[in-house]
Each structure stands twice: as structure tokens, then as C-alpha cells.
Design a protein around this motif. Structure first.
Motif, PDB file in Angstrom:
ATOM      1  N   MET A  32       0.850  -1.171   0.000  1.00 48.85           N
ATOM      2  CA  MET A  32       0.000   0.000   0.000  1.00 48.85           C
ATOM      3  C   MET A  32       0.897   1.236   0.000  1.00 48.85           C
ATOM      4  SD  MET A  32      -2.681   1.318   2.930  1.00 48.85           S
ATOM      5  CE  MET A  32      -3.836   0.006   2.739  1.00 48.85           C
ATOM      6  N   ASN A  33       0.696   2.129  -0.927  1.00 52.29           N
ATOM      7  CA  ASN A  33       1.459   3.358  -1.014  1.00 52.29           C
ATOM      8  C   ASN A  33       0.521   4.513  -0.676  1.00 52.29           C
ATOM      9  OD1 ASN A  33       3.435   5.182  -1.449  1.00 52.29           O
ATOM     10  ND2 ASN A  33       3.526   4.927  -3.664  1.00 52.29           N
ATOM     11  N   THR A  34       0.555   4.971   0.570  1.00 52.97           N
ATOM     12  CA  THR A  34      -0.369   5.985   1.058  1.00 52.97           C
ATOM     13  C   THR A  34       0.345   7.319   1.216  1.00 52.97           C
ATOM     14  OG1 THR A  34      -1.589   4.283   2.248  1.00 52.97           O
ATOM     15  CG2 THR A  34      -1.972   6.542   2.913  1.00 52.97           C
ATOM     16  N   ASP A  35      -0.245   8.381   0.678  1.00 51.59           N
ATOM     17  CA  ASP A  35       0.307   9.722   0.816  1.00 51.59           C
ATOM     18  C   ASP A  35      -0.014  10.252   2.210  1.00 51.59           C
ATOM     19  OD1 ASP A  35       1.223  12.313   0.566  1.00 51.59           O
ATOM     20  OD2 ASP A  35      -0.396  12.941  -0.781  1.00 51.59           O
ATOM     21  N   LEU A  36       1.018  10.491   3.010  1.00 56.14           N
ATOM     22  CA  LEU A  36       0.834  10.979   4.380  1.00 56.14           C
ATOM     23  C   LEU A  36       1.212  12.450   4.525  1.00 56.14           C
ATOM     24  CD1 LEU A  36       2.285   7.891   6.278  1.00 56.14           C
ATOM     25  CD2 LEU A  36      -0.119   8.452   5.867  1.00 56.14           C
ATOM     26  N   SER A  37       1.440  13.139   3.407  1.00 54.08           N
ATOM     27  CA  SER A  37       1.900  14.523   3.468  1.00 54.08           C
ATOM     28  C   SER A  37       0.880  15.465   4.109  1.00 54.08           C
ATOM     29  CB  SER A  37       2.265  15.025   2.072  1.00 54.08           C
ATOM     30  OG  SER A  37       1.132  15.017   1.222  1.00 54.08           O
ATOM     31  N   GLN A  38      -0.391  15.142   4.049  1.00 55.04           N
ATOM     32  CA  GLN A  38      -1.425  15.991   4.639  1.00 55.04           C
ATOM     33  C   GLN A  38      -2.033  15.381   5.908  1.00 55.04           C
ATOM     34  OE1 GLN A  38      -2.034  19.107   3.384  1.00 55.04           O
ATOM     35  NE2 GLN A  38      -0.298  18.587   2.070  1.00 55.04           N
ATOM     36  N   ALA A  39      -1.436  14.319   6.399  1.00 54.07           N
ATOM     37  CA  ALA A  39      -1.973  13.633   7.581  1.00 54.07           C
ATOM     38  C   ALA A  39      -1.855  14.527   8.816  1.00 54.07           C
ATOM     39  CB  ALA A  39      -1.239  12.319   7.818  1.00 54.07           C
ATOM     40  N   HIS A  40      -2.844  14.463   9.673  1.00 51.21           N
ATOM     41  CA  HIS A  40      -2.836  15.194  10.947  1.00 51.21           C
ATOM     42  C   HIS A  40      -2.435  14.202  12.037  1.00 51.21           C
ATOM     43  CE1 HIS A  40      -3.895  17.979  14.087  1.00 51.21           C
ATOM     44  NE2 HIS A  40      -4.653  17.058  14.632  1.00 51.21           N
ATOM     45  N   TRP A  41      -1.206  14.306  12.516  1.00 50.07           N
ATOM     46  CA  TRP A  41      -0.663  13.375  13.495  1.00 50.07           C
ATOM     47  C   TRP A  41      -0.927  13.873  14.902  1.00 50.07           C
ATOM     48  CZ3 TRP A  41       1.285   8.856  11.826  1.00 50.07           C
ATOM     49  CH2 TRP A  41       1.630   8.771  10.478  1.00 50.07           C
ATOM     50  N   PHE A  42      -1.170  12.941  15.820  1.00 47.12           N
ATOM     51  CA  PHE A  42      -1.330  13.318  17.224  1.00 47.12           C
ATOM     52  C   PHE A  42      -0.828  12.214  18.133  1.00 47.12           C
ATOM     53  CE2 PHE A  42      -5.127  10.998  16.226  1.00 47.12           C
ATOM     54  CZ  PHE A  42      -5.420  10.299  17.373  1.00 47.12           C
ATOM     55  N   LYS A  43      -0.493  12.612  19.364  1.00 49.57           N
ATOM     56  CA  LYS A  43      -0.082  11.670  20.408  1.00 49.57           C
ATOM     57  C   LYS A  43      -1.220  11.523  21.398  1.00 49.57           C
ATOM     58  CE  LYS A  43       4.619  13.391  20.466  1.00 49.57           C
ATOM     59  NZ  LYS A  43       5.632  13.984  21.319  1.00 49.57           N
ATOM     60  N   SER A  44      -1.201  10.452  22.144  1.00 48.07           N
ATOM     61  CA  SER A  44      -2.181  10.250  23.197  1.00 48.07           C
ATOM     62  C   SER A  44      -2.048  11.348  24.249  1.00 48.07           C
ATOM     63  CB  SER A  44      -1.959   8.887  23.865  1.00 48.07           C
ATOM     64  OG  SER A  44      -2.714   8.796  25.051  1.00 48.07           O
ATOM     65  N   SER A  45      -3.160  11.748  24.813  1.00 48.36           N
ATOM     66  CA  SER A  45      -3.115  12.729  25.904  1.00 48.36           C
ATOM     67  C   SER A  45      -2.431  12.140  27.132  1.00 48.36           C
ATOM     68  CB  SER A  45      -4.527  13.185  26.262  1.00 48.36           C
ATOM     69  OG  SER A  45      -5.304  12.079  26.680  1.00 48.36           O
ATOM     70  N   ARG A  46      -2.253  10.841  27.162  1.00 54.51           N
ATOM     71  CA  ARG A  46      -1.590  10.170  28.282  1.00 54.51           C
ATOM     72  C   ARG A  46      -0.081  10.051  28.083  1.00 54.51           C
ATOM     73  NH1 ARG A  46      -5.587   5.537  30.504  1.00 54.51           N
ATOM     74  NH2 ARG A  46      -7.495   6.726  30.270  1.00 54.51           N
ATOM     75  N   SER A  47       0.429  10.613  27.000  1.00 50.94           N
ATOM     76  CA  SER A  47       1.857  10.483  26.721  1.00 50.94           C
ATOM     77  C   SER A  47       2.709  11.314  27.671  1.00 50.94           C
ATOM     78  CB  SER A  47       2.164  10.878  25.274  1.00 50.94           C
ATOM     79  OG  SER A  47       1.997  12.273  25.107  1.00 50.94           O
ATOM     80  N   GLY A  48       2.127  12.307  28.308  1.00 57.08           N
ATOM     81  CA  GLY A  48       2.865  13.123  29.265  1.00 57.08           C
ATOM     82  C   GLY A  48       3.923  13.998  28.621  1.00 57.08           C
ATOM     83  N   GLY A  49       3.831  14.259  27.343  1.00 53.61           N
ATOM     84  CA  GLY A  49       4.792  15.113  26.659  1.00 53.61           C
ATOM     85  C   GLY A  49       6.104  14.439  26.347  1.00 53.61           C
ATOM     86  N   SER A  50       6.214  13.169  26.637  1.00 50.20           N
ATOM     87  CA  SER A  50       7.442  12.436  26.358  1.00 50.20           C
ATOM     88  C   SER A  50       7.658  12.326  24.857  1.00 50.20           C
ATOM     89  CB  SER A  50       7.347  11.032  26.964  1.00 50.20           C
ATOM     90  OG  SER A  50       8.423  10.245  26.546  1.00 50.20           O
ATOM     91  N   LYS A  51       8.914  12.291  24.455  1.00 51.57           N
ATOM     92  CA  LYS A  51       9.209  12.108  23.033  1.00 51.57           C
ATOM     93  C   LYS A  51       9.291  10.640  22.666  1.00 51.57           C
ATOM     94  CE  LYS A  51      11.465  16.461  22.261  1.00 51.57           C
ATOM     95  NZ  LYS A  51      12.610  17.152  21.699  1.00 51.57           N
ATOM     96  N   GLU A  52       9.114   9.763  23.614  1.00 48.30           N
ATOM     97  CA  GLU A  52       9.189   8.324  23.361  1.00 48.30           C
ATOM     98  C   GLU A  52       7.782   7.755  23.211  1.00 48.30           C
ATOM     99  OE1 GLU A  52      11.595   6.682  26.432  1.00 48.30           O
ATOM    100  OE2 GLU A  52      13.320   7.869  25.851  1.00 48.30           O
ATOM    101  N   CYS A  53       7.110   8.199  22.177  1.00 45.18           N
ATOM    102  CA  CYS A  53       5.720   7.812  21.949  1.00 45.18           C
ATOM    103  C   CYS A  53       5.527   7.428  20.486  1.00 45.18           C
ATOM    104  CB  CYS A  53       4.795   8.986  22.246  1.00 45.18           C
ATOM    105  SG  CYS A  53       4.878   9.589  23.922  1.00 45.18           S
ATOM    106  N   VAL A  54       4.361   6.983  20.205  1.00 42.96           N
ATOM    107  CA  VAL A  54       3.947   6.826  18.823  1.00 42.96           C
ATOM    108  C   VAL A  54       2.915   7.902  18.523  1.00 42.96           C
ATOM    109  CG1 VAL A  54       4.423   4.352  18.717  1.00 42.96           C
ATOM    110  CG2 VAL A  54       2.157   5.133  19.372  1.00 42.96           C
ATOM    111  N   GLU A  55       2.801   8.242  17.267  1.00 45.59           N
ATOM    112  CA  GLU A  55       1.789   9.180  16.819  1.00 45.59           C
ATOM    113  C   GLU A  55       0.858   8.445  15.876  1.00 45.59           C
ATOM    114  OE1 GLU A  55       3.921  13.470  16.893  1.00 45.59           O
ATOM    115  OE2 GLU A  55       4.309  12.247  15.140  1.00 45.59           O
ATOM    116  N   VAL A  56      -0.381   8.886  15.853  1.00 52.25           N
ATOM    117  CA  VAL A  56      -1.411   8.246  15.042  1.00 52.25           C
ATOM    118  C   VAL A  56      -2.048   9.301  14.147  1.00 52.25           C
ATOM    119  CG1 VAL A  56      -3.622   7.020  15.139  1.00 52.25           C
ATOM    120  CG2 VAL A  56      -1.865   6.550  16.837  1.00 52.25           C
ATOM    121  N   ALA A  57      -2.392   8.904  12.938  1.00 49.97           N
ATOM    122  CA  ALA A  57      -3.138   9.762  12.019  1.00 49.97           C
ATOM    123  C   ALA A  57      -4.303   8.952  11.462  1.00 49.97           C
ATOM    124  CB  ALA A  57      -2.246  10.258  10.890  1.00 49.97           C
ATOM    125  N   PHE A  58      -5.497   9.494  11.590  1.00 50.77           N
ATOM    126  CA  PHE A  58      -6.670   8.838  11.025  1.00 50.77           C
ATOM    127  C   PHE A  58      -6.853   9.331   9.598  1.00 50.77           C
ATOM    128  CE2 PHE A  58      -7.469   8.558  15.587  1.00 50.77           C
ATOM    129  CZ  PHE A  58      -7.705   7.202  15.686  1.00 50.77           C
TER     130      PHE A  58
END
Length: 68
Positions: A1-27
Motif C-alpha cells: 500500500m502506497n499511502t500519501d501521508l503529506s497531509q496527515a494530521h498526526w497526534f499523540k495520546s493525551s496520556r503520553s505526558g509530553g514524552s518524546k518516546e511515543c507513537v503518533e497516530v493519524a486517522f
């Protein structure tokens, strides 16, 4: 699957605590993308919406919990 992610809106969980060791999700229109927040330009995993829903339901139900 070749998906264009250039316009994706990425976010982290509100439970991440601002840590940089997280994953981000884009719907996306028909999928969900997941990437490492430390490597924003790196690769992303792409899941069909139904696959993501199953994963999220299992996580909420505690299927992946383990004793430390």
C-alpha cells in the motif's frame, strides 16, 4: 500500500505526558497510520480501519496487559 501521508494530521495520546518516546497516530479516510514520534520523517505503519478498531478494542479490554 502506497499511502500519501503529506497531509496527515498526526497526534499523540493525551496520556503520553509530553514524552518524546511515543507513537503518533493519524486517522486517514480508510486507514490509520502509526509512526515513531522520534522519527517523524521515518516510515509509518498503515492499518485498515477495521484492523485498528480490533487492536484498540483489545487494548481497552486489557488483552495486552502483563505483570511487570
Amino acid at each position: 500500500m502506497n499511502t500519501d501521508l503529506s497531509q496527515a494530521h498526526w497526534f499523540k495520546s493525551s496520556r503520553s505526558g509530553g514524552s518524546k518516546e511515543c507513537v503518533e497516530v493519524a486517522f486517514l479516510a480508510d486507514a490509520v497510520a502509526v509512526r515513531d514520534s522520534k522519527h517523524l520523517a521515518g516510515p509509518a505503519l498503515i492499518f485498515a480501519a477495521a484492523e485498528w478498531d480490533s487492536f484498540a478494542a483489545a487494548a481497552e479490554a486489557g488483552v495486552f496487559d502483563h505483570d511487570r
